[in-house]
Design a protein around this motif. Structure first.
Motif, PDB file in Angstrom:
ATOM      1  N   PRO A  89       0.838  -1.206   0.000  1.00  0.00           N
ATOM      2  CA  PRO A  89       0.000   0.000   0.000  1.00  0.00           C
ATOM      3  C   PRO A  89       0.871   1.254   0.000  1.00  0.00           C
ATOM      4  O   PRO A  89       1.952   1.281   0.569  1.00  0.00           O
ATOM      5  CB  PRO A  89      -0.789  -0.120   1.307  1.00  0.00           C
ATOM      6  N   ALA A  90       0.372   2.273  -0.649  1.00  0.00           N
ATOM      7  CA  ALA A  90       1.078   3.554  -0.685  1.00  0.00           C
ATOM      8  C   ALA A  90       0.947   4.222   0.675  1.00  0.00           C
ATOM      9  O   ALA A  90      -0.125   4.219   1.271  1.00  0.00           O
ATOM     10  CB  ALA A  90       0.491   4.435  -1.774  1.00  0.00           C
ATOM     11  N   THR A  91       2.050   4.759   1.154  1.00  0.00           N
ATOM     12  CA  THR A  91       1.997   5.437   2.446  1.00  0.00           C
ATOM     13  C   THR A  91       1.618   6.894   2.229  1.00  0.00           C
ATOM     14  O   THR A  91       2.073   7.528   1.288  1.00  0.00           O
ATOM     15  CB  THR A  91       3.359   5.361   3.159  1.00  0.00           C
ATOM     16  N   ALA A  92       0.794   7.408   3.109  1.00  0.00           N
ATOM     17  CA  ALA A  92       0.367   8.802   3.014  1.00  0.00           C
ATOM     18  C   ALA A  92       1.492   9.689   3.507  1.00  0.00           C
ATOM     19  O   ALA A  92       2.177   9.367   4.471  1.00  0.00           O
ATOM     20  CB  ALA A  92      -0.887   9.020   3.837  1.00  0.00           C
ATOM     21  N   SER A  93       1.696  10.791   2.849  1.00  0.00           N
ATOM     22  CA  SER A  93       2.745  11.723   3.227  1.00  0.00           C
ATOM     23  C   SER A  93       2.156  13.129   3.245  1.00  0.00           C
ATOM     24  O   SER A  93       1.372  13.496   2.371  1.00  0.00           O
ATOM     25  CB  SER A  93       3.894  11.649   2.222  1.00  0.00           C
ATOM     26  N   ILE A  94       2.546  13.894   4.250  1.00  0.00           N
ATOM     27  CA  ILE A  94       2.073  15.268   4.352  1.00  0.00           C
ATOM     28  C   ILE A  94       3.061  16.159   3.612  1.00  0.00           C
ATOM     29  O   ILE A  94       4.264  16.062   3.814  1.00  0.00           O
ATOM     30  CB  ILE A  94       1.976  15.697   5.829  1.00  0.00           C
ATOM     31  N   VAL A  96       3.567  20.297   1.728  1.00  0.00           N
ATOM     32  CA  VAL A  96       3.093  21.653   1.493  1.00  0.00           C
ATOM     33  C   VAL A  96       3.798  22.156   0.247  1.00  0.00           C
ATOM     34  O   VAL A  96       4.999  21.961   0.081  1.00  0.00           O
ATOM     35  CB  VAL A  96       3.425  22.574   2.696  1.00  0.00           C
ATOM     36  N   GLU A  97       3.070  22.822  -0.625  1.00  0.00           N
ATOM     37  CA  GLU A  97       3.657  23.383  -1.836  1.00  0.00           C
ATOM     38  C   GLU A  97       3.675  24.898  -1.705  1.00  0.00           C
ATOM     39  O   GLU A  97       2.648  25.515  -1.443  1.00  0.00           O
ATOM     40  CB  GLU A  97       2.837  22.966  -3.058  1.00  0.00           C
ATOM     41  N   ILE A  98       4.863  25.496  -1.877  1.00  0.00           N
ATOM     42  CA  ILE A  98       5.039  26.940  -1.748  1.00  0.00           C
ATOM     43  C   ILE A  98       5.543  27.460  -3.081  1.00  0.00           C
ATOM     44  O   ILE A  98       6.506  26.936  -3.639  1.00  0.00           O
ATOM     45  CB  ILE A  98       6.041  27.268  -0.621  1.00  0.00           C
ATOM     46  N   ILE A  99       4.898  28.522  -3.577  1.00  0.00           N
ATOM     47  CA  ILE A  99       5.271  29.088  -4.871  1.00  0.00           C
ATOM     48  C   ILE A  99       5.916  30.455  -4.646  1.00  0.00           C
ATOM     49  O   ILE A  99       5.321  31.334  -4.036  1.00  0.00           O
ATOM     50  CB  ILE A  99       4.042  29.219  -5.789  1.00  0.00           C
ATOM     51  N   PHE A 100       7.165  30.604  -5.121  1.00  0.00           N
ATOM     52  CA  PHE A 100       7.903  31.862  -5.092  1.00  0.00           C
ATOM     53  C   PHE A 100       8.142  32.279  -6.531  1.00  0.00           C
ATOM     54  O   PHE A 100       8.969  31.684  -7.211  1.00  0.00           O
ATOM     55  CB  PHE A 100       9.274  31.697  -4.439  1.00  0.00           C
ATOM     56  N   ALA A 101       7.428  33.266  -7.006  1.00  0.00           N
ATOM     57  CA  ALA A 101       7.591  33.750  -8.382  1.00  0.00           C
ATOM     58  C   ALA A 101       7.561  32.566  -9.350  1.00  0.00           C
ATOM     59  O   ALA A 101       6.523  31.964  -9.556  1.00  0.00           O
ATOM     60  CB  ALA A 101       8.852  34.575  -8.515  1.00  0.00           C
ATOM     61  N   ASP A 102       8.716  32.192  -9.921  1.00  0.00           N
ATOM     62  CA  ASP A 102       8.773  31.094 -10.890  1.00  0.00           C
ATOM     63  C   ASP A 102       9.205  29.767 -10.279  1.00  0.00           C
ATOM     64  O   ASP A 102       9.314  28.776 -10.978  1.00  0.00           O
ATOM     65  CB  ASP A 102       9.757  31.449 -12.019  1.00  0.00           C
ATOM     66  N   VAL A 104       8.782  26.562  -7.496  1.00  0.00           N
ATOM     67  CA  VAL A 104       7.834  25.815  -6.681  1.00  0.00           C
ATOM     68  C   VAL A 104       8.649  24.955  -5.714  1.00  0.00           C
ATOM     69  O   VAL A 104       9.515  24.195  -6.137  1.00  0.00           O
ATOM     70  CB  VAL A 104       6.921  24.915  -7.544  1.00  0.00           C
ATOM     71  N   VAL A 105       8.385  25.099  -4.423  1.00  0.00           N
ATOM     72  CA  VAL A 105       9.075  24.317  -3.404  1.00  0.00           C
ATOM     73  C   VAL A 105       8.056  23.402  -2.744  1.00  0.00           C
ATOM     74  O   VAL A 105       7.050  23.868  -2.216  1.00  0.00           O
ATOM     75  CB  VAL A 105       9.729  25.241  -2.340  1.00  0.00           C
ATOM     76  N   ARG A 106       8.303  22.100  -2.800  1.00  0.00           N
ATOM     77  CA  ARG A 106       7.439  21.136  -2.130  1.00  0.00           C
ATOM     78  C   ARG A 106       8.149  20.675  -0.869  1.00  0.00           C
ATOM     79  O   ARG A 106       9.254  20.148  -0.937  1.00  0.00           O
ATOM     80  CB  ARG A 106       7.149  19.949  -3.038  1.00  0.00           C
ATOM     81  N   VAL A 107       7.500  20.867   0.255  1.00  0.00           N
ATOM     82  CA  VAL A 107       8.096  20.541   1.547  1.00  0.00           C
ATOM     83  C   VAL A 107       7.347  19.350   2.135  1.00  0.00           C
ATOM     84  O   VAL A 107       6.141  19.424   2.340  1.00  0.00           O
ATOM     85  CB  VAL A 107       8.017  21.749   2.511  1.00  0.00           C
ATOM     86  N   LEU A 116      15.672  24.273   4.866  1.00  0.00           N
ATOM     87  CA  LEU A 116      14.546  24.997   4.291  1.00  0.00           C
ATOM     88  C   LEU A 116      14.821  26.499   4.304  1.00  0.00           C
ATOM     89  O   LEU A 116      14.532  27.193   3.332  1.00  0.00           O
ATOM     90  CB  LEU A 116      13.272  24.670   5.074  1.00  0.00           C
ATOM     91  N   ARG A 117      15.405  27.010   5.382  1.00  0.00           N
ATOM     92  CA  ARG A 117      15.743  28.437   5.465  1.00  0.00           C
ATOM     93  C   ARG A 117      16.744  28.803   4.378  1.00  0.00           C
ATOM     94  O   ARG A 117      16.632  29.827   3.724  1.00  0.00           O
ATOM     95  CB  ARG A 117      16.308  28.766   6.839  1.00  0.00           C
TER      96      ARG A 117
END
Length: 125
Positions: A89-94, A96-102, A104-107, A116-117
């Motif tokens: 089974p696929a494990t669920a993962s939390i 967050v997607e953050i968009i800075f101008a052009d 895209v950062v997926r955390v 991250l900083r």
């Protein structure tokens, strides 16, 4: 305060920026009056307050995140999936997607805060 890299642009110490930013975050404080009392432009205090709230004015003496070297190797041929791995089974993962101008950062959960900083600082104009 050290002279800046161009005429008329001082480099304020981080502690000074942090003190003004913290004062600007207090309830009922006028950024305009605070900046005038300390001889800086109100826009600078607003910028420092934004950086302070984002955690960019924290003390990090010589503890900066460093990038690690990456070694690329040739990919090995993939083995055919077995029945056990095909049914896993696929494990669920939390995330967050953050968009800075052009950019895209997926955390994903468990990401290192210092890394991250560093990523966010590198995306700033």
């Amino acid at each position: 305060m050290k002279p800046g890299n161009r005429k008329g642009r001082p480099n304020y110490p981080v502690e000074f920026k942090r003190q003004l930013a913290a004062a600007a975050c207090e309830a009922g404080v006028s950024v305009s009056k605070l900046s005038m009392a300390n001889g800086v432009n109100a826009n600078m205090v607003i910028k420092w307050r934004r950086e302070y709230r984002a955690g960019l004015l924290d003390d990090m003496p010589d503890a900066r995140t460093t990038l690690l070297p990456v070694v690329l190797t040739e990919a090995s041929p993939m083995a055919a999936p077995t029945a056990a791995t095909a049914r896993a089974p696929a494990t669920a993962s939390i995330a967050v997607e953050i968009i800075f101008a052009d950019a895209v950062v997926r955390v994903h959960e468990g990401v290192d805060a210092a890394l991250l900083r560093t990523i966010f600082q590198s995306l700033r104009p």
